[in-house]
Design a protein around this motif. Structure first.
Motif, PDB file in Angstrom:
ATOM      1  N   ARG A   8       1.156  -1.082   0.218  1.00 46.64           N
ATOM      2  CA  ARG A   8      -0.061   0.093  -0.480  1.00 46.64           C
ATOM      3  C   ARG A   8       0.886   1.078   0.133  1.00 46.64           C
ATOM      4  NH1 ARG A   8      -4.814  -1.847   4.385  1.00 46.64           N
ATOM      5  NH2 ARG A   8      -4.937  -4.122   3.020  1.00 46.64           N
ATOM      6  N   PRO A   9       0.771   2.312  -1.272  1.00 43.85           N
ATOM      7  CA  PRO A   9       1.538   3.048  -0.912  1.00 43.85           C
ATOM      8  C   PRO A   9       1.544   4.800   0.483  1.00 43.85           C
ATOM      9  CG  PRO A   9      -0.465   3.446  -2.626  1.00 43.85           C
ATOM     10  CD  PRO A   9      -1.092   2.317  -2.205  1.00 43.85           C
ATOM     11  N   ALA A  10       2.570   5.477   0.349  1.00 44.98           N
ATOM     12  CA  ALA A  10       2.329   6.213   1.333  1.00 44.98           C
ATOM     13  C   ALA A  10       1.839   7.358   1.051  1.00 44.98           C
ATOM     14  CB  ALA A  10       3.708   6.276   2.122  1.00 44.98           C
ATOM     15  N   VAL A  11       1.462   7.463  -0.639  1.00 48.01           N
ATOM     16  CA  VAL A  11       0.527   8.449  -1.244  1.00 48.01           C
ATOM     17  C   VAL A  11      -0.469   7.637  -2.198  1.00 48.01           C
ATOM     18  CG1 VAL A  11       1.069  10.847  -2.554  1.00 48.01           C
ATOM     19  CG2 VAL A  11       2.841  10.273  -0.694  1.00 48.01           C
ATOM     20  N   GLY A  12      -1.377   8.057  -1.839  1.00 48.89           N
ATOM     21  CA  GLY A  12      -2.404   8.090  -2.801  1.00 48.89           C
ATOM     22  C   GLY A  12      -2.728   8.638  -4.221  1.00 48.89           C
ATOM     23  N   ALA A  13      -2.993   7.950  -5.138  1.00 49.84           N
ATOM     24  CA  ALA A  13      -3.094   9.046  -6.527  1.00 49.84           C
ATOM     25  C   ALA A  13      -3.423  10.323  -6.674  1.00 49.84           C
ATOM     26  CB  ALA A  13      -4.146   8.106  -7.366  1.00 49.84           C
ATOM     27  N   LEU A  14      -2.565  11.044  -7.315  1.00 49.88           N
ATOM     28  CA  LEU A  14      -2.780  13.071  -7.410  1.00 49.88           C
ATOM     29  C   LEU A  14      -3.158  12.783  -8.593  1.00 49.88           C
ATOM     30  CD1 LEU A  14       1.095  13.449  -5.640  1.00 49.88           C
ATOM     31  CD2 LEU A  14      -1.259  13.391  -4.415  1.00 49.88           C
ATOM     32  N   ALA A  15      -3.010  12.109  -9.468  1.00 47.54           N
ATOM     33  CA  ALA A  15      -4.346  12.562 -10.969  1.00 47.54           C
ATOM     34  C   ALA A  15      -3.587  13.701 -11.491  1.00 47.54           C
ATOM     35  CB  ALA A  15      -5.318  12.533 -10.490  1.00 47.54           C
ATOM     36  N   LEU A  16      -1.560  13.564 -11.542  1.00 43.93           N
ATOM     37  CA  LEU A  16      -1.310  14.324 -12.577  1.00 43.93           C
ATOM     38  C   LEU A  16      -1.022  14.066 -13.658  1.00 43.93           C
ATOM     39  CD1 LEU A  16       2.224  13.599 -10.261  1.00 43.93           C
ATOM     40  CD2 LEU A  16      -0.222  15.658  -9.951  1.00 43.93           C
ATOM     41  N   ALA A  17      -1.718  15.667 -14.312  1.00 40.26           N
ATOM     42  CA  ALA A  17      -1.580  14.994 -16.031  1.00 40.26           C
ATOM     43  C   ALA A  17       0.048  15.563 -16.055  1.00 40.26           C
ATOM     44  CB  ALA A  17      -2.347  16.280 -16.495  1.00 40.26           C
ATOM     45  N   GLY A  18       0.883  15.647 -16.027  1.00 37.48           N
ATOM     46  CA  GLY A  18       2.271  15.944 -16.467  1.00 37.48           C
ATOM     47  C   GLY A  18       3.647  16.101 -15.458  1.00 37.48           C
ATOM     48  N   LEU A  19       4.886  16.282 -15.150  1.00 37.44           N
ATOM     49  CA  LEU A  19       5.261  16.530 -14.270  1.00 37.44           C
ATOM     50  C   LEU A  19       5.706  17.753 -13.735  1.00 37.44           C
ATOM     51  CD1 LEU A  19       8.996  14.487 -15.319  1.00 37.44           C
ATOM     52  CD2 LEU A  19       6.766  13.422 -13.048  1.00 37.44           C
ATOM     53  N   ALA A  20       5.770  18.789 -14.284  1.00 43.18           N
ATOM     54  CA  ALA A  20       5.418  20.580 -14.310  1.00 43.18           C
ATOM     55  C   ALA A  20       4.311  20.178 -12.838  1.00 43.18           C
ATOM     56  CB  ALA A  20       4.785  20.904 -15.524  1.00 43.18           C
ATOM     57  N   ASP A  21       2.614  19.535 -13.488  1.00 46.60           N
ATOM     58  CA  ASP A  21       1.844  19.909 -12.231  1.00 46.60           C
ATOM     59  C   ASP A  21       2.786  19.020 -10.951  1.00 46.60           C
ATOM     60  OD1 ASP A  21       0.402  20.996 -14.135  1.00 46.60           O
ATOM     61  OD2 ASP A  21       0.065  18.934 -14.730  1.00 46.60           O
ATOM     62  N   ALA A  22       3.309  17.940 -10.754  1.00 48.86           N
ATOM     63  CA  ALA A  22       3.535  17.498  -9.440  1.00 48.86           C
ATOM     64  C   ALA A  22       3.932  18.482  -8.651  1.00 48.86           C
ATOM     65  CB  ALA A  22       4.669  16.682  -9.776  1.00 48.86           C
ATOM     66  N   PRO A  23       3.553  18.254  -7.586  1.00 48.83           N
ATOM     67  CA  PRO A  23       3.987  18.932  -6.080  1.00 48.83           C
ATOM     68  C   PRO A  23       5.449  19.150  -5.794  1.00 48.83           C
ATOM     69  CG  PRO A  23       2.301  18.017  -5.317  1.00 48.83           C
ATOM     70  CD  PRO A  23       2.527  16.957  -6.691  1.00 48.83           C
ATOM     71  N   GLN A  24       6.140  20.158  -5.373  1.00 45.66           N
ATOM     72  CA  GLN A  24       7.465  20.485  -5.237  1.00 45.66           C
ATOM     73  C   GLN A  24       8.006  20.425  -3.496  1.00 45.66           C
ATOM     74  OE1 GLN A  24       9.865  22.058  -8.554  1.00 45.66           O
ATOM     75  NE2 GLN A  24       7.881  21.932  -9.678  1.00 45.66           N
ATOM     76  N   PHE A  25       9.001  19.734  -3.302  1.00 44.37           N
ATOM     77  CA  PHE A  25      10.149  20.339  -2.201  1.00 44.37           C
ATOM     78  C   PHE A  25      11.116  20.453  -2.418  1.00 44.37           C
ATOM     79  CE2 PHE A  25       5.437  18.451  -1.802  1.00 44.37           C
ATOM     80  CZ  PHE A  25       5.127  19.015  -0.390  1.00 44.37           C
ATOM     81  N   ARG A  26      12.156  20.778  -1.120  1.00 46.30           N
ATOM     82  CA  ARG A  26      13.764  21.499  -1.000  1.00 46.30           C
ATOM     83  C   ARG A  26      13.336  19.954   0.360  1.00 46.30           C
ATOM     84  NH1 ARG A  26      16.358  24.089   2.394  1.00 46.30           N
ATOM     85  NH2 ARG A  26      14.262  25.238   2.734  1.00 46.30           N
ATOM     86  N   ARG A  27      14.471  19.260  -0.152  1.00 44.84           N
ATOM     87  CA  ARG A  27      14.525  18.667   1.455  1.00 44.84           C
ATOM     88  C   ARG A  27      15.747  19.321   1.782  1.00 44.84           C
ATOM     89  NH1 ARG A  27      16.450  13.611  -1.266  1.00 44.84           N
ATOM     90  NH2 ARG A  27      19.618  14.897  -1.247  1.00 44.84           N
ATOM     91  N   SER A  28      14.888  19.363   3.331  1.00 42.97           N
ATOM     92  CA  SER A  28      16.440  20.753   4.287  1.00 42.97           C
ATOM     93  C   SER A  28      17.128  19.962   5.083  1.00 42.97           C
ATOM     94  CB  SER A  28      15.202  20.976   5.042  1.00 42.97           C
ATOM     95  OG  SER A  28      14.425  20.891   5.546  1.00 42.97           O
ATOM     96  N   GLU A  29      16.766  18.324   5.471  1.00 44.08           N
ATOM     97  CA  GLU A  29      17.649  17.325   5.929  1.00 44.08           C
ATOM     98  C   GLU A  29      17.256  16.307   5.548  1.00 44.08           C
ATOM     99  OE1 GLU A  29      18.649  17.260  11.029  1.00 44.08           O
ATOM    100  OE2 GLU A  29      16.825  18.667  10.829  1.00 44.08           O
ATOM    101  N   VAL A  30      19.049  15.774   6.209  1.00 49.27           N
ATOM    102  CA  VAL A  30      18.821  14.369   6.249  1.00 49.27           C
ATOM    103  C   VAL A  30      19.775  13.484   7.414  1.00 49.27           C
ATOM    104  CG1 VAL A  30      19.230  12.303   5.155  1.00 49.27           C
ATOM    105  CG2 VAL A  30      18.657  13.957   3.799  1.00 49.27           C
ATOM    106  N   ARG A  31      19.655  12.491   7.965  1.00 50.87           N
ATOM    107  CA  ARG A  31      19.238  11.865   9.586  1.00 50.87           C
ATOM    108  C   ARG A  31      19.173  10.730   9.650  1.00 50.87           C
ATOM    109  NH1 ARG A  31      17.070  14.483  14.896  1.00 50.87           N
ATOM    110  NH2 ARG A  31      17.080  16.762  13.482  1.00 50.87           N
ATOM    111  N   ASP A  32      20.160   9.986  10.364  1.00 45.49           N
ATOM    112  CA  ASP A  32      19.917   8.841  10.839  1.00 45.49           C
ATOM    113  C   ASP A  32      18.806   8.759  12.000  1.00 45.49           C
ATOM    114  OD1 ASP A  32      20.934   7.273   8.896  1.00 45.49           O
ATOM    115  OD2 ASP A  32      23.640   7.827  10.373  1.00 45.49           O
ATOM    116  N   VAL A  33      18.250   7.758  12.498  1.00 38.98           N
ATOM    117  CA  VAL A  33      17.008   7.907  13.583  1.00 38.98           C
ATOM    118  C   VAL A  33      17.250   6.134  13.645  1.00 38.98           C
ATOM    119  CG1 VAL A  33      14.923   8.020  12.273  1.00 38.98           C
ATOM    120  CG2 VAL A  33      15.558   7.864  14.824  1.00 38.98           C
ATOM    121  N   GLY A  34      17.770   5.528  14.509  1.00 37.99           N
ATOM    122  CA  GLY A  34      18.211   4.183  14.478  1.00 37.99           C
ATOM    123  C   GLY A  34      18.331   4.134  13.072  1.00 37.99           C
TER     124      GLY A  34
END
Length: 217
Positions: free
Chosen positions: A181-207
């Protein structure tokens, strides 16, 4: 943290699955990740889930940390048909911790009598609460900072509406595969330009897991 903010929390396998095809999901991520989620909950006004998560997992949605005696966030369930049982944990503790059900139908007396605050909002699509109306009603209750914990359909709904400001993504070092089962369901995008965009601000190990933080572009 101040002002309106919606943070989406995802806990998945490396390939973005939150459960097997049969629905098995406890526990994909590690105890260290789950502890981090509890610390995050304490920073928000409310923790929000969909009805399917509430019905399947019977969660408490509280901050449970050793020695913690601070404020508990309110709990919010998107439940168009008000299907929560009076004996589930959320309803049973509604008089102790503010608990809201957001519905598209008039308040169910059994829930109201148990101390649940039912907020009726307009419907959209397949009788789902219209999320901008949900945000308005919650803001009127003083709930401006929301921690959205899933599942996949709720995550997709908030992303489709452009309401997600931040993502806290916990990834376990396992692969479940396409039948999961996917973490995010269907977004019904017409193309990549419509995809929500985010900037990664941090990456860390946790356990043994990876914790990635993203901010909306």
């Amino acid at each position: 943290m101040s002002g309106a903010c919606v943070t989406l929390k995802l806990a998945s396998s490396l390939d973005g699955r939150i459960a097997t095809a049969s629905g098995e999901s406890r526990w994909i991520t590690s105890e260290a990740s789950r502890e981090a989620v509890h610390r995050l909950r304490a920073e928000y006004d409310a923790v929000l889930v969909g009805a399917e998560t509430a019905l399947a997992d019977d969660p408490e949605l509280t901050v449970r940390l050793p020695g913690y005696n601070g404020r508990q966030p309110a709990r919010v369930v998107l439940d168009s048909r008000q299907r929560l049982s009076p004996v589930c944990k959320l309803v049973a503790t509604a008089r102790e911790i503010p608990t809201y059900v957001v519905s598209t139908t008039p308040p169910e007396p059994l829930l109201v009598d148990a101390g649940v605050r039912v907020l009726q909002v307009r419907a959209v699509g397949e009788d789902r609460p219209e999320l901008k109306a949900v945000m308005e009603r919650l803001a009127a209750e003083g709930l401006h900072r929301l921690f959205v914990e899933g599942g996949g359909q709720v995550a997709a709904s908030f992303l489709r509406c452009g309401l997600v400001d931040r993502i806290e993504w916990f990834r376990a070092p396992i692969v479940i595969g396409g039948e999961g089962r996917p973490a995010v369901g269907a977004l019904a995008l017409a193309g990549l330009a419509d995809a929500p965009q985010f900037r990664r601000s941090e990456v860390r190990d946790v356990g043994v897991d990876l914790w990635e933080r993203y901010e909306r572009v």
